[in-house]
Write a protein that holds these residues in place. Structure first.
Motif, PDB file in Angstrom:
ATOM      1  N   ARG A  35      43.882  45.895  33.822  1.00 61.13           N
ATOM      2  CA  ARG A  35      44.157  46.184  32.408  1.00 61.13           C
ATOM      3  C   ARG A  35      43.750  47.416  31.792  1.00 61.13           C
ATOM      4  O   ARG A  35      42.487  47.518  31.367  1.00 61.13           O
ATOM      5  N   GLY A  36      44.388  48.498  31.979  1.00 60.21           N
ATOM      6  CA  GLY A  36      43.712  49.915  31.722  1.00 60.21           C
ATOM      7  C   GLY A  36      42.659  50.129  32.809  1.00 60.21           C
ATOM      8  O   GLY A  36      42.880  50.026  33.884  1.00 60.21           O
ATOM      9  N   GLN A  37      41.570  50.253  32.423  1.00 65.69           N
ATOM     10  CA  GLN A  37      40.322  50.475  33.343  1.00 65.69           C
ATOM     11  C   GLN A  37      39.508  49.106  33.586  1.00 65.69           C
ATOM     12  O   GLN A  37      38.794  48.981  34.398  1.00 65.69           O
ATOM     13  N   GLU A  38      39.902  48.083  32.820  1.00 62.17           N
ATOM     14  CA  GLU A  38      39.556  46.520  33.159  1.00 62.17           C
ATOM     15  C   GLU A  38      40.008  46.163  34.326  1.00 62.17           C
ATOM     16  O   GLU A  38      41.328  46.011  34.458  1.00 62.17           O
ATOM     17  N   ARG A  39      39.185  45.432  34.847  1.00 63.15           N
ATOM     18  CA  ARG A  39      39.738  44.680  36.092  1.00 63.15           C
ATOM     19  C   ARG A  39      39.461  43.256  35.777  1.00 63.15           C
ATOM     20  O   ARG A  39      38.533  42.594  35.342  1.00 63.15           O
ATOM     21  N   ILE A  40      40.463  42.394  35.991  1.00 64.94           N
ATOM     22  CA  ILE A  40      40.726  40.892  35.732  1.00 64.94           C
ATOM     23  C   ILE A  40      41.129  40.186  37.097  1.00 64.94           C
ATOM     24  O   ILE A  40      41.930  40.479  37.816  1.00 64.94           O
ATOM     25  N   TYR A  41      39.813  39.445  37.357  1.00 65.36           N
ATOM     26  CA  TYR A  41      40.025  38.649  38.856  1.00 65.36           C
ATOM     27  C   TYR A  41      40.565  37.367  38.513  1.00 65.36           C
ATOM     28  O   TYR A  41      40.133  36.693  37.545  1.00 65.36           O
ATOM     29  N   SER A  42      41.299  36.901  39.286  1.00 71.17           N
ATOM     30  CA  SER A  42      41.961  35.662  39.484  1.00 71.17           C
ATOM     31  C   SER A  42      41.111  34.459  39.920  1.00 71.17           C
ATOM     32  O   SER A  42      39.863  34.872  40.558  1.00 71.17           O
ATOM     33  N   ALA A  43      41.356  33.267  39.866  1.00 70.81           N
ATOM     34  CA  ALA A  43      40.586  32.237  40.461  1.00 70.81           C
ATOM     35  C   ALA A  43      40.609  32.379  41.939  1.00 70.81           C
ATOM     36  O   ALA A  43      39.846  32.239  42.717  1.00 70.81           O
ATOM     37  N   ARG A  44      41.698  32.939  42.375  1.00 71.70           N
ATOM     38  CA  ARG A  44      41.817  33.220  43.899  1.00 71.70           C
ATOM     39  C   ARG A  44      40.661  34.224  44.509  1.00 71.70           C
ATOM     40  O   ARG A  44      39.833  34.063  45.322  1.00 71.70           O
ATOM     41  N   ASP A  45      40.604  35.442  43.492  1.00 69.56           N
ATOM     42  CA  ASP A  45      39.806  36.381  43.882  1.00 69.56           C
ATOM     43  C   ASP A  45      38.214  35.793  43.754  1.00 69.56           C
ATOM     44  O   ASP A  45      37.119  35.989  44.566  1.00 69.56           O
TER      45      ASP A  45
END
Length: 127
Positions: A35-45
């Motif tokens: 999301r732009g520069q932000e990393r969003i990690y999932s539960a799987r990650d």
């Protein structure tokens, strides 16, 4: 709604640096949403990262960790478990060899130490 994590949340929770997480991302083992520069990690990650860290703690190479994770099949993971068991056996054998090497080195050190102590007894006293 699915659970997501920021890189700093994951780093703090799992006791690693954000650089470590970015490294695993660079290696293709994690794929956070952006999301732009932000990393969003999932539960799987998160689970993947936990498996990587566990694998590293028990002595698996990064390639072995990646292969194990790549074998994951949500419908059944027999192949993954077979691979993991084989790697555990290999690691145990490697550790047994290392333990034997260490024991032999300790015996060599004991012998060298005893020779030094015996040689010191034969030297004249220091004045």
């Amino acid at each position: 709604m699915s659970i997501s994590h920021s890189i700093s949340d994951l780093a703090q929770e799992l006791g690693v640096t954000t650089r470590t997480i970015r490294f695993y991302e660079e290696q293709g083992m994690l794929a956070p949403e952006r999301r732009g520069q932000e990393r969003i990690y999932s539960a799987r990650d998160r689970v993947t990262l936990m498996l990587i860290l566990r694998g590293k703690r028990i002595g698996f190479s990064l390639a072995e960790c990646k292969e194990l994770i790549d074998l994951y099949d949500p419908s059944g993971n027999r192949k993954q478990l077979d691979y993991f068991l084989a790697k555990i056996t290999e690691r145990r054998e490697q550790l047994a060899r290392q333990m034997l090497d260490i024991q032999q080195m300790q015996q060599e050190l004991d012998t060298a130490e005893q020779r030094c102590l015996n040689a010191m007894k034969e030297l004249p006293a220091a004045s």
